[in-house]
Design an enzyme around this catalytic site. Structure first.
Site, PDB file in Angstrom:
ATOM      1  N   LYS A 200       0.964  -1.162  -0.078  1.00  0.00           N
ATOM      2  CA  LYS A 200       0.078  -0.092  -0.071  1.00  0.00           C
ATOM      3  C   LYS A 200       0.726   1.102  -0.091  1.00  0.00           C
ATOM      4  O   LYS A 200       0.296   2.252  -0.104  1.00  0.00           O
ATOM      5  CB  LYS A 200      -1.010  -0.014   1.229  1.00  0.00           C
ATOM      6  CG  LYS A 200      -2.229  -1.282   1.353  1.00  0.00           C
ATOM      7  CD  LYS A 200      -2.852  -1.028   2.370  1.00  0.00           C
ATOM      8  CE  LYS A 200      -2.083  -1.524   3.727  1.00  0.00           C
ATOM      9  NZ  LYS A 200      -3.186  -1.319   4.601  1.00  0.00           N
ATOM     10  N   ASP A 229      14.360  -3.273   4.554  1.00  0.00           N
ATOM     11  CA  ASP A 229      15.532  -2.743   4.656  1.00  0.00           C
ATOM     12  C   ASP A 229      16.088  -1.783   3.795  1.00  0.00           C
ATOM     13  O   ASP A 229      16.853  -0.690   3.696  1.00  0.00           O
ATOM     14  CB  ASP A 229      16.678  -3.817   4.962  1.00  0.00           C
ATOM     15  CG  ASP A 229      16.420  -4.363   6.526  1.00  0.00           C
ATOM     16  OD1 ASP A 229      15.722  -3.895   7.297  1.00  0.00           O
ATOM     17  OD2 ASP A 229      16.585  -5.539   6.506  1.00  0.00           O
ATOM     18  N   ALA A 259      13.175  -5.087  -4.559  1.00  0.00           N
ATOM     19  CA  ALA A 259      13.725  -6.035  -3.370  1.00  0.00           C
ATOM     20  C   ALA A 259      13.001  -7.334  -3.113  1.00  0.00           C
ATOM     21  O   ALA A 259      13.463  -8.417  -2.711  1.00  0.00           O
ATOM     22  CB  ALA A 259      14.104  -5.369  -2.191  1.00  0.00           C
ATOM     23  N   SER A 268      18.552  -9.586  -3.448  1.00  0.00           N
ATOM     24  CA  SER A 268      17.494  -9.014  -4.064  1.00  0.00           C
ATOM     25  C   SER A 268      17.587  -7.381  -4.011  1.00  0.00           C
ATOM     26  O   SER A 268      17.048  -6.965  -4.608  1.00  0.00           O
ATOM     27  CB  SER A 268      16.290  -9.537  -3.085  1.00  0.00           C
ATOM     28  OG  SER A 268      16.240  -8.739  -2.062  1.00  0.00           O
TER      29      SER A 268
END
EC number: 2.7.1.15
Length: 282
Positions: A200, A229, A259, A268
């Site tokens: 969202k 992160d 990611a 990633s």
């Protein structure tokens, strides 16, 4: 810019399973993988891949897992000279279960991360600082107190912290669960507060007033590990580069979304070119 990140360094052991188990349930048919991780390490490499010079401060064990945990940071050009090796404690490990939709469950064995003490820190931390709460809170408090420049604190995992830390932070990043834990305390200082909401998007506040919001591009999620992160590293880089709040949120949301499209935390993490390409395509 040169950012100092103080935080956890882990080896992630990831089981990609048909579904996440309920309490007491055994789920079979998983595939196992090992990836470098830890909030501090992830955020450090994320900021580095997005264009910043980065120094990581933390602690690992004197074991084979340390080499695995530090491998991508080393290859990626993160300065590891402030990472200490503990002769008695093991390198931190995160046990992660991931379902086909990318949702995860994580259990962390902190190991050497919990032995990072204020004594390991320099008397002054020059330049911007990023910190999280996977280290002892007193160490994080000391780091923030010694910082002389911009401070970003990712209050994850949620834990009680001092009012001084909340007021000192120029940027606080939390997800919805962490925002509920801290409540109005988040907005007592004059810094910016960003609440992330997964797919969202994210909203930025200052003194409790909404400043900006953004939503991520649509992607096919594979593994959400490290996405938060990545967002922290990206929003810090964006604001330090002088991006306006909405542009900074858009940049960070795009980085976090990217990611989630690959397995593992650090494998990633997107490059600057990848983030700019997906924003251009919006």
């Amino acid at each position: 810019m040169r950012i100092t990140v103080i935080g956890s360094i882990n080896l992630d052991i990831v089981a990609s399973a048909p579904k996440l188990p309920r309490a007491g349930e055994t789920v079979t048919g998983a595939a196992l993988a090992r990836h470098p991780g830890g909030k501090g390490a992830n955020q450090a490499l994320a900021a580095r891949r997005l264009g910043a010079e980065v120094c990581l401060m933390g602690r690992v064990g004197d074991d084979a897992m340390a080499g695995e945990a530090l491998a991508l940071l080393d290859v990626g050009g993160v300065d590891l000279s402030a990472v200490e090796i503990d002769p008695t404690a093991p390198t931190g490990v995160a046990l992660i279960a991931v379902d086909p939709g990318g949702e995860n469950q994580i259990v962390v064995a902190a190991g050497a991360n919990h032995l990072v003490t204020p004594e390991q820190l320099p008397a002054r931390i020059e330049g911007p600082l990023i910190a999280q709460l996977e280290l002892p809170v007193e160490t994080v408090e000391a780091a923030v107190g010694r910082a002389t420049d911009f401070v970003c604190v990712n209050l994850a995992p949620a834990a009680p912290v001092s009012d001084q830390l909340l007021r000192r932070a120029d940027l606080i990043v939390v997800n919805e669960t962490e925002a509920a834990f801290y409540g109005d305390l988040l907005h007592h200082g004059g810094g910016r507060v960003v609440v992330t909401k997964g797919a969202k998007g994210a909203t930025m506040y200052q003194r409790g007033v909404q400043m900006a919001w953004a939503t991520p591009p649509h992607v096919t999620a594979v593994d959400a590990t490290g996405a938060g992160d990545t967002f922290v590293g990206a929003i810090t880089v964006a604001l330090l580069e002088g991006m306006e709040p909405e542009a900074a949120l858009t940049f960070a949301c795009a980085a976090g979304a990217l990611a989630a499209t690959k397995a593992g935390a650090q494998p990633s993490l997107p490059t600057r070119a990848e983030v700019e390409a997906i924003i251009t395509g919006l």
